[in-house]
Design an enzyme around this catalytic site. Structure first.
Site, PDB file in Angstrom:
ATOM      1  N   HIS A 107       0.834  -1.215   0.000  1.00 37.53           N
ATOM      2  CA  HIS A 107       0.000   0.000   0.000  1.00 37.53           C
ATOM      3  C   HIS A 107       0.866   1.262   0.000  1.00 37.53           C
ATOM      4  O   HIS A 107       0.529   2.255   0.646  1.00 37.53           O
ATOM      5  CB  HIS A 107      -0.975  -0.003   1.192  1.00 37.53           C
TER       6      HIS A 107
ATOM      7  N   ASP B  38       2.934   1.744  -3.222  1.00 36.54           N
ATOM      8  CA  ASP B  38       3.333   1.980  -4.624  1.00 36.54           C
ATOM      9  C   ASP B  38       2.543   3.143  -5.227  1.00 36.54           C
ATOM     10  O   ASP B  38       3.089   3.981  -5.936  1.00 36.54           O
ATOM     11  CB  ASP B  38       3.210   0.711  -5.483  1.00 36.54           C
TER      12      ASP B  38
ATOM     13  N   SER C 139     -11.107 -18.704 -22.250  1.00 40.17           N
ATOM     14  CA  SER C 139     -10.325 -19.143 -21.095  1.00 40.17           C
ATOM     15  C   SER C 139     -10.876 -20.499 -20.665  1.00 40.17           C
ATOM     16  O   SER C 139     -12.098 -20.673 -20.605  1.00 40.17           O
ATOM     17  CB  SER C 139     -10.486 -18.124 -19.959  1.00 40.17           C
TER      18      SER C 139
ATOM     19  N   ALA D  14      -6.161 -13.943  -4.826  1.00 46.20           N
ATOM     20  CA  ALA D  14      -5.311 -14.438  -3.742  1.00 46.20           C
ATOM     21  C   ALA D  14      -4.255 -13.418  -3.338  1.00 46.20           C
ATOM     22  O   ALA D  14      -3.411 -13.700  -2.513  1.00 46.20           O
ATOM     23  CB  ALA D  14      -4.640 -15.736  -4.167  1.00 46.20           C
TER      24      ALA D  14
ATOM     25  N   SER E 195      -5.022 -10.566 -11.756  1.00 47.03           N
ATOM     26  CA  SER E 195      -5.725  -9.645 -12.652  1.00 47.03           C
ATOM     27  C   SER E 195      -4.738  -8.765 -13.424  1.00 47.03           C
ATOM     28  O   SER E 195      -4.896  -8.562 -14.634  1.00 47.03           O
ATOM     29  CB  SER E 195      -6.738  -8.785 -11.878  1.00 47.03           C
TER      30      SER E 195
ATOM     31  N   ASP F 275       2.388  -4.255  -9.588  1.00 49.28           N
ATOM     32  CA  ASP F 275       2.090  -5.581 -10.135  1.00 49.28           C
ATOM     33  C   ASP F 275       2.518  -5.665 -11.597  1.00 49.28           C
ATOM     34  O   ASP F 275       3.054  -6.687 -12.039  1.00 49.28           O
ATOM     35  CB  ASP F 275       0.595  -5.881 -10.010  1.00 49.28           C
TER      36      ASP F 275
HETATM   37  C1  GLA Z   1      -2.771  -4.323  -5.127  1.00 50.79           C
HETATM   38  C2  GLA Z   1      -2.430  -3.249  -6.156  1.00 50.79           C
HETATM   39  C3  GLA Z   1      -0.962  -2.850  -6.038  1.00 50.79           C
HETATM   40  C4  GLA Z   1      -0.603  -2.491  -4.585  1.00 50.79           C
HETATM   41  C5  GLA Z   1      -1.087  -3.581  -3.620  1.00 50.79           C
HETATM   42  C6  GLA Z   1      -0.882  -3.204  -2.180  1.00 50.79           C
HETATM   43  O1  GLA Z   1      -2.104  -5.509  -5.433  1.00 50.79           O
HETATM   44  O2  GLA Z   1      -2.701  -3.706  -7.454  1.00 50.79           O
HETATM   45  O3  GLA Z   1      -0.684  -1.786  -6.922  1.00 50.79           O
HETATM   46  O4  GLA Z   1      -1.140  -1.249  -4.258  1.00 50.79           O
HETATM   47  O5  GLA Z   1      -2.447  -3.896  -3.817  1.00 50.79           O
HETATM   48  O6  GLA Z   1       0.461  -3.035  -1.912  1.00 50.79           O
END
Ligand code: GLA
Length: 361
Positions: free
Chosen positions: A14, A16, A47, A102, A107, A150
């Site tokens: 939390h 980025d 899929s 998870a 996604s 991500d």
């Molecule tokens: C999700 C979001 C990321 C990040 C995390 C928490 O995975 O896609 O960008 O903010 O939550 O660190």
């Protein structure tokens, strides 16, 4: 074929989306997509788990029903259209060995895979920087205002390494993970469905962090951390309303934990690294309120089984924990968790080996 991996975040949760560095690694589990260019603007995908979808790629796409996986296809197409215009569509077959919802970024891996497939089919070679300009916004199309961790991890990780991802300016540093260190990913059995109600809670955490920053008067979290020490930051947080105070303190302390974890990794100090993971979990639980009883019990069970550290990974609210142990203790920790947390049921825990990213494979 394109293969875009999921990721497990080691530390830096939390933060980025506030522009602060994070330390994930890509998994050897991915979304894989086979594709063929079409001679029209139709995107058709099937899929094995979620069935088939088809739509016409137009300059402005709108979301379909909430929770429908077609939104991820549309998000990729929309992100590309903003930069390169509407291209030819593809026929695609998608498979995955990444568990959904998870906290392992299935996604984002899907959006990355579809984006790369559409670009490659149309003979466009996008750079990492170009992709990072369009992909996090693509995810906003689905409703979650996430950051870029991500996508960066899925694109640019390197086998055997954690990825220190910096956003201002964008950079990825590959930090080798000592071979005697091992990580497990264990599911809390509490599902965190990000496309559902959880996304409002996720967005609320982000908003509280931005509001707290505005109250303290710093132009950015980076500026706050670089100009003031931790004690002064804690003092500045005191007058804030409880939710904002907790969020502010989580963000600034988590940024320090990322720095400390990078040192511990480089200097091969497992005990220090493990303690940082535990401190991170406590901060997510107590300051940010994004853990849940199942994740807390899972972390406790991991430690009782001989882990050196453990914490929830990803957005939280359920999903997985990352468990850190010595490679020599891997079986003992896994067996202990099977016993203590899963009552012997298998299939919810596996080793997280640092794999390559989609453009590094
Ligand atoms: C999700 C979001 C990321 C990040 C995390 C928490 O995975 O896609 O960008 O903010 O939550 O660190």
């Amino acid at each position: 074929m394109i293969s875009a991996p999921g990721r497990v975040n080691l530390i830096g949760e939390h933060i980025d989306y506030h522009g602060l560095p994070v330390l994930p690694m890509a998994l050897r589990r991915s979304i894989r997509i086979q594709f063929q260019l079409r001679d029209d603007h139709r995107i058709q995908a099937v899929s094995e788990d979620y069935g088939g979808r088809a739509f016409e790629w137009t300059p402005v796409l709108t979301p379909v029903a909430r929770g429908d996986w077609e939104n991820y296809l549309r998000a990729a197409a929309q992100a590309i259209a903003g930069q390169w215009g509407v291209l030819n569509g593809i026929d695609a077959a998608i498979e995955s060995d990444l568990p959904p919802a998870a906290g392992l970024s299935s996604s984002s891996a899907l959006i990355v895979a579809v984006t790369l497939a559409l670009l490659r089919a149309n003979h466009i070679e996008a750079t990492f920087e170009e992709l990072m300009r369009i992909l996090p916004d693509g995810e906003h199309f689905v409703g979650t205002r996430g950051g870029g961790m991500d996508h960066a991890a899925s694109l640019a990780s390197r086998a055997g390494c954690a990825s220190l991802i910096e956003f201002t300016p964008l950079a990825v540093h590959h930090i080798p993970i000592p071979p005697e260190w091992a990580f497990l990913v264990a599911h809390s059995m509490h599902t965190a469905e990000k496309s559902g109600a959880i996304r409002e809670r996720y967005n609320a955490v982000r908003t509280a962090g931005a509001a707290a920053l505005a109250e303290t008067g710093f132009p950015s979290y980076t500026a706050a951390i670089e100009t003031v020490d931790e004690h002064e930051l804690a003092r500045l947080a005191e007058p804030l309303a409880p939710l904002m105070r907790g969020t502010f303190l989580h963000v600034v302390t988590e940024a320090h934990r990322v720095r400390a974890a990078v040192c511990a990794l480089r200097e091969n100090q497992p005990a220090h690294f493990g303690q940082i993971l535990l401190d991170g979990h406590a901060s997510l639980r107590d300051r940010l309120g994004v853990s849940c009883p199942a994740l807390d019990r899972l972390v406790d069970a991991a430690m009782a089984s001989g882990a050196i550290g453990a914490r929830l990974t990803g957005a939280g609210f359920g999903g997985c924990a990352v468990v850190f142990c010595r490679r020599a203790d891997l079986d003992k920790v896994r067996d202990g968790l099977l016993d203590r947390f899963y009552s012997g049921a298998t299939g919810h825990i596996y080793e997280a080996e640092p794999g390559p990213g989609a453009v590094n494979s």
